[in-house]
Design an enzyme around this catalytic site. Sequence first.
Site, short mmCIF file in Angstrom:
data_model
loop_
_atom_site.label_atom_id
_atom_site.label_comp_id
_atom_site.label_asym_id
_atom_site.label_seq_id
_atom_site.Cartn_x
_atom_site.Cartn_y
_atom_site.Cartn_z
N GLU A 173 0.86 -1.19 0.00
CA GLU A 173 0.00 0.00 0.00
C GLU A 173 0.89 1.23 0.00
OE1 GLU A 173 -3.02 2.52 2.77
OE2 GLU A 173 -3.21 0.35 2.97
N HIS A 225 -9.36 0.42 -0.08
CA HIS A 225 -8.76 1.51 0.68
C HIS A 225 -9.87 2.41 1.20
CE1 HIS A 225 -6.62 5.32 1.43
NE2 HIS A 225 -5.58 4.54 1.69
N ASP A 266 2.35 2.38 3.74
CA ASP A 266 1.52 3.58 3.60
C ASP A 266 2.35 4.81 3.27
OD1 ASP A 266 -0.88 4.89 3.37
OD2 ASP A 266 -1.37 4.87 5.49
#
Length: 378
Positions: free
Chosen positions: A56, A205, A336
């Site tokens: 991600e 997401h 992230d």
Amino acid sequence: MKSMGRRGFLAAATALGAGAGVSAYAAVSAADGNKTPAKTPDIALRDRDLPFIGTEETFTTPTLLKLNSINQDHIAFLEETGLSDLGQRRIGDMDAGGLDVQILSAHTPSVQNIPGQRGIDLAYHLNRQLADGPIAKYPGRFKAFATLPLQSPEAAADELERSVREDGFLGALTNGHIAKKYLDHPDFEPVLARAVALDVPIYLHPGYPADEVFKIYYSTTRSKYTEEYQDYIFSGSGYGWHQEVLTQCIRMIAYGVFDRFPKLKIIIGHMGEGLPFYYERIVNDMGEPTKESLEKPIGQYFQDNFWVTTSAFPQTELLDLLLKYISVDRVMFATDYPFADIKEQTDWFRGVDLPREAKEKIAFRNAEKLFGIKVPVK
């Protein structure tokens, strides 16, 4: 949403978390010293050579910045994080943290809420920009999830197939509700069916709530707090995002999506978006009312159809709880980036006291298996 000063946005972002630009773990640690237990030196030394695939990892473009940002201060802040950099700054951060591969995805909500031909064209050009840009320039270092024009489901299914077959993309990523509908809605069955046919996953997401939900759940009558932008971050990375994803997961199970598409693969991030904490409550309380309407016990769908990433939650106690309910074969590493520091995440995981085999699965092997890719040979 209203305008705000640059200082106010930065203060809110710093205080309240990962989606706004800093690691939630880092923010909490700085505030109260409540850190995850220190890594075990011997374990970290043993696993210093551990490869990593980040599942991600976010990016943006000038077009997306104008489309999705709150105001000019927000744009400036996002640019400072490196969100739009797909070159040496990003590669340098990856190298410093030992992250071998990033699977790129567009900053929320991307173009999924743009209707008609404009949304279709924007999604295509965004995907091609990745394929012709960083993926081509840095072979092996970048992969990608497709951006889809979900307001046009048939076109979205076609763009998913095109991006997978022509550009080598690994699936798609969605960002919350699509014009007040979730993926359990019949409108999106063409997209789900195409993902199954292509044998690629869809990453759920978070996205910001619909206006009505924002007003009911997150708005405040106290202007002091609104001026500090707390309502916006409360509805996003500070809390709302994680509840929103978990709600969508339960909807998809309860409304029979996985009975209609038993081979559908779904990924969720942020250490399960609260799922480990709520797992037994969900399974126990939702088990009885869904017993006659579902083909399997509700908990079985979490085992059969879901993968979970660690993005922005470098907390050992949460990983331990996640692994209590979800197989180590279904957990994948993520950072992230750039909203969380890569090296902080990789250093943390190198020191986690798990068997080497389990750590390799989470760090890169599960991603290699799910996506059919390999960590580049150094």
